[in-house]
Design an enzyme around this catalytic site. Structure first.
Site, short mmCIF file in Angstrom:
data_model
loop_
_atom_site.label_atom_id
_atom_site.label_comp_id
_atom_site.label_asym_id
_atom_site.label_seq_id
_atom_site.Cartn_x
_atom_site.Cartn_y
_atom_site.Cartn_z
N ASP A 10 15.68 -4.39 20.77
CA ASP A 10 15.71 -4.08 19.35
C ASP A 10 16.78 -3.01 19.17
O ASP A 10 17.19 -2.35 20.14
CB ASP A 10 14.33 -3.58 18.90
N LEU A 11 17.25 -2.81 17.96
CA LEU A 11 18.32 -1.84 17.72
C LEU A 11 17.80 -0.51 17.22
O LEU A 11 17.89 0.51 17.90
CB LEU A 11 19.33 -2.43 16.72
N ASP A 12 17.21 -0.51 16.04
CA ASP A 12 16.75 0.73 15.41
C ASP A 12 15.60 1.33 16.21
O ASP A 12 14.59 0.68 16.44
CB ASP A 12 16.29 0.47 13.97
N THR A 18 18.62 4.64 13.24
CA THR A 18 19.11 4.55 11.86
C THR A 18 17.98 4.74 10.85
O THR A 18 18.20 4.61 9.65
CB THR A 18 19.80 3.19 11.60
N LYS A 46 8.72 0.29 9.64
CA LYS A 46 9.37 -0.02 10.92
C LYS A 46 9.21 -1.50 11.24
O LYS A 46 8.10 -2.03 11.26
CB LYS A 46 8.76 0.82 12.05
N SER A 115 17.37 -7.97 16.58
CA SER A 115 17.08 -7.01 15.52
C SER A 115 16.92 -7.68 14.17
O SER A 115 17.60 -8.66 13.87
CB SER A 115 18.23 -5.98 15.44
N ALA A 116 16.05 -7.11 13.34
CA ALA A 116 15.88 -7.61 11.97
C ALA A 116 17.04 -7.19 11.07
O ALA A 116 17.24 -7.77 10.01
CB ALA A 116 14.57 -7.09 11.39
N LYS A 146 9.66 -10.43 12.55
CA LYS A 146 8.66 -10.04 13.53
C LYS A 146 7.37 -9.71 12.76
O LYS A 146 7.45 -9.18 11.66
CB LYS A 146 9.13 -8.82 14.31
N GLU A 170 11.19 -2.55 22.56
CA GLU A 170 10.84 -2.42 21.14
C GLU A 170 10.16 -1.09 20.84
O GLU A 170 9.42 -0.56 21.68
CB GLU A 170 9.87 -3.55 20.74
N ASP A 171 10.38 -0.60 19.63
CA ASP A 171 9.69 0.63 19.21
C ASP A 171 8.65 0.37 18.12
O ASP A 171 7.99 1.31 17.68
CB ASP A 171 10.70 1.67 18.70
#
Length: 216
Positions: A10-12, A18, A46, A115-116, A146, A170-171
């Site tokens: 995942d990115l964020d 961000t 999130k 990522s979304a 997700k 993932e966070d």
């Protein structure tokens, strides 16, 4: 045990943070509509799509908008957000993230982003990380958010590996649920209390080694 061949990130909140920019942009939008938006509320967004996030925020503010108006508001928020992330630098990569991506690459693992965010390519460009990924699956590539596993299943497909050969980083609770639904191993980045369904939870990629993947 099936050997891990690929890592899906995942990115964020995993590679970069961000969330502060999302928060500032949503808060600016809420204030423009006459109500406030708190950091606690922001935490509940999130891993949630932009459209669903707007629906939640309007609900919290007691504001009703028709579909066309909602689209305009979501676009406005994204415009403000893009202005902010366009000024990002490599200094905003989370601790250990770049080093871990490089460790994965050196170990021969394939790497994809899942990522979304529809702004993933811009963020990767601004932080100098584009070349660290073999594939980028983001909000422009998927139709289901997700916890649906679509983004990670497409990532596995793009890398040419089976889902059970992948580990997801993932966070968000929804992201861990998506990994599990996709038949993949998962590493939670954050709090064990929130991400307890993951195979292992660490506070950040600076606490990970490739060797730890063999224990999943």
């Amino acid at each position: 045990m099936t050997a891990i061949k690929a890592c899906l990130f995942d990115l964020d909140g995993v590679i970069v943070d961000t969330a502060v920019y999302h928060y500032k942009a949503w808060k600016q939008l809420a204030n423009s509509l006459g109500f406030d938006f708190t950091e606690h509320q922001n935490e509940q967004l999130k891993g949630v799509s932009r459209v669903r996030s707007l629906e939640l925020i309007l609900g919290w503010g007691g504001v009703t908008k028709i579909a066309d108006e909602q689209h305009e508001l979501a676009t406005l928020k994204n415009t403000w957000y893009v202005e902010m992330i366009s000024k990002m630098t490599p200094a905003e990569i989370l601790p250990g993230a770049k080093a871990y991506l490089e460790e994965c690459r050196a170990a021969g693992l394939k790497i994809a982003l899942g990522s979304a965010s529809k702004n993933s390519p811009l963020i990767l460009e601004r932080t100098g990380l584009t070349s660290h990924f073999d594939a980028v699956i983001d909000g422009n590539s998927v139709t289901k958010a997700k916890p649906d596993p679509e983004v990670f299943l497409k990532g596995a497909e793009a890398l040419g590996v089976q889902p059970n050969e992948c580990v997801v980083f993932e966070d968000a609770v929804a992201g861990i649920a998506a990994a599990i639904a996709g038949g993949m191993k998962s590493v939670g980045i954050g709090s064990p209390e929130l991400l307890g369904d993951a195979d292992v939870v660490v506070t950040g990629l600076d606490k990970m080694t490739v060797g730890m993947l063999n224990t999943l």
